[in-house]
Design an enzyme around this catalytic site. Sequence first.
Site, short mmCIF file in Angstrom:
data_model
loop_
_atom_site.label_atom_id
_atom_site.label_comp_id
_atom_site.label_asym_id
_atom_site.label_seq_id
_atom_site.Cartn_x
_atom_site.Cartn_y
_atom_site.Cartn_z
N ASP A 186 24.45 14.81 3.45
CA ASP A 186 24.26 15.88 2.46
C ASP A 186 22.99 16.70 2.66
OD1 ASP A 186 26.26 14.26 1.49
OD2 ASP A 186 25.40 14.00 -0.50
N TYR A 242 18.65 8.82 -2.28
CA TYR A 242 19.89 9.57 -2.24
C TYR A 242 19.67 11.04 -2.62
CZ TYR A 242 23.07 5.63 -1.36
OH TYR A 242 23.78 4.59 -0.79
N GLU A 256 30.69 14.13 -7.28
CA GLU A 256 29.40 14.10 -6.61
C GLU A 256 28.81 15.51 -6.48
OE1 GLU A 256 29.06 10.32 -3.78
OE2 GLU A 256 30.13 11.98 -2.82
N ASP A 304 22.68 12.47 -7.72
CA ASP A 304 22.64 13.82 -7.15
C ASP A 304 22.12 14.87 -8.14
OD1 ASP A 304 23.94 12.44 -5.12
OD2 ASP A 304 25.92 13.17 -5.68
N LEU A 344 22.41 9.36 11.71
CA LEU A 344 23.41 10.05 10.90
C LEU A 344 22.77 11.02 9.93
CD1 LEU A 344 26.58 8.70 9.23
CD2 LEU A 344 24.82 9.66 7.74
#
Length: 487
Positions: free
Chosen positions: A41, A100, A218, A160, A38
């Site tokens: 972002d 992340y 986000e 983020d 997968l």
Amino acid sequence: MNQHELIEKASREVAQNKNTVESDPYRLQFHIMPPVGLLNDPNGFIQFEGVYHLFYQWNPFETSHGSKFWGHYTSTDLINWEMKPIALAPSEWFEKNGCYSGSAVEHEGKMVLFYTGNVKDENDNRETYQCMAISDDGITFEKKGPVIHLPEGYTAHFRDPKVWKKDDTWYMVLGAQSVDEQGKVVLYSSSDLKTWNFHGDITGSEMNGLGSFGYMWECPDMFELDGKDVMLVSPQGLEPEGDLYQNLFQAGYFVGKLSYDTPFYKHGTFTELDRGFDFYAPQTTVDEKGRRLLFAWMGITDENEKYQPTIKKGWIHAMTLPRVLSLKGEQVYQQPVEELQQMRKDEVSYDDVQIRTIDVTLKGIEGTSLELLLEEIQCENGSFEIRFRGDARFIFSEKEQKMSLYRKSFKDGSLESRHCQIDEINKLQIFLDTSSVEIFVNDGAEVFTARYYPEVENESITFSADTMVHFQLKKWNLEHSKLNKGK
């Protein structure tokens, strides 16, 4: 596992699944995709020493959202991309459940990454850390660990980091959720990228006259265009309003002015960046030509994600085409980067197409990986439709001043749609790939982006109208990119 062991395991996963993944007829020909598993972002988008670097959230082991790595591609022309070694793997205590999203900057000749380290305990309680990694060559990174810990007043949905420099100071915006579950964007500053000063919320839900506006914001991105400060952000928890906010999560922008002294971001209304089905978490950079470039995830997390047919072949999701941003008044325009014109071949041209019936086909106007350019469109108070490979439909109704994109649901084949108001259409630039469509309307005033999965052998493109429609038409087949040739 340590970082080396995790990277080795991911590399084996790529090698073992290579033939299965590449046998999928829905593999795209000129978009960035994961080699397996997968992709979501875009991360760390930067031009470093003349080379474009795009990192991406990647789960190499599943087609679901598990523990994320940072995959890595590079390019010199924004067309041909080369897969590089994994940049970050979740091997340390401060990131053990995922490296992340984040961003990249250049400082003192080095590339510096900032990302969110995601940690969960045995009871699924979350911890969050903003972390730094440094590279001399843009390929191999040394992790420096957390530089920011969670401040008071926020939940662990705090992530983020996007970093930029203004004058002699570095700034960072982060997406956040306050303890009363309101989405926020917070600001930090630093003189050395190591010690960061917290300045609190600069905008968010229940601020700037927005009222309640989502439970989590986000992937914020702040930059200047035409003397104004534009912020991209992806708010979660917006309820649909007519044709607006129809996806589970939204991605859009504000235009305003960031007061660095206060600090506070005064801005206007929220506008969606893309009107289609599959667009989220956009990230930008400035290149050496001074262009503000954007990539976004051509996908979204929702209840139908698990029904995408590529999962059977061991992969899911892709990036949008790279786009150039500009500002006209308070409106952000997106246009495909001019480098994409280098992919054009086999031009077919019609000077004056006239349509006044249904299902018109034109010789040479078909294919699976192509670009269509319709200019000088005139539609006399009626509706005009383009059908792509029997599966997706774009319709403009001049009478209703509305344009719409329809596709078949991945889950059950039912028809689903997205809509946008517009006074008139005079130009359409359309990129079709084997399982995607990106429609740029009026030089990028509006864009529709979607994945769709037509019958593999269907290459038809048809035009229909209930009134007289005129336009000029050009069509090109598009060369496969280096990445998508598997070389």
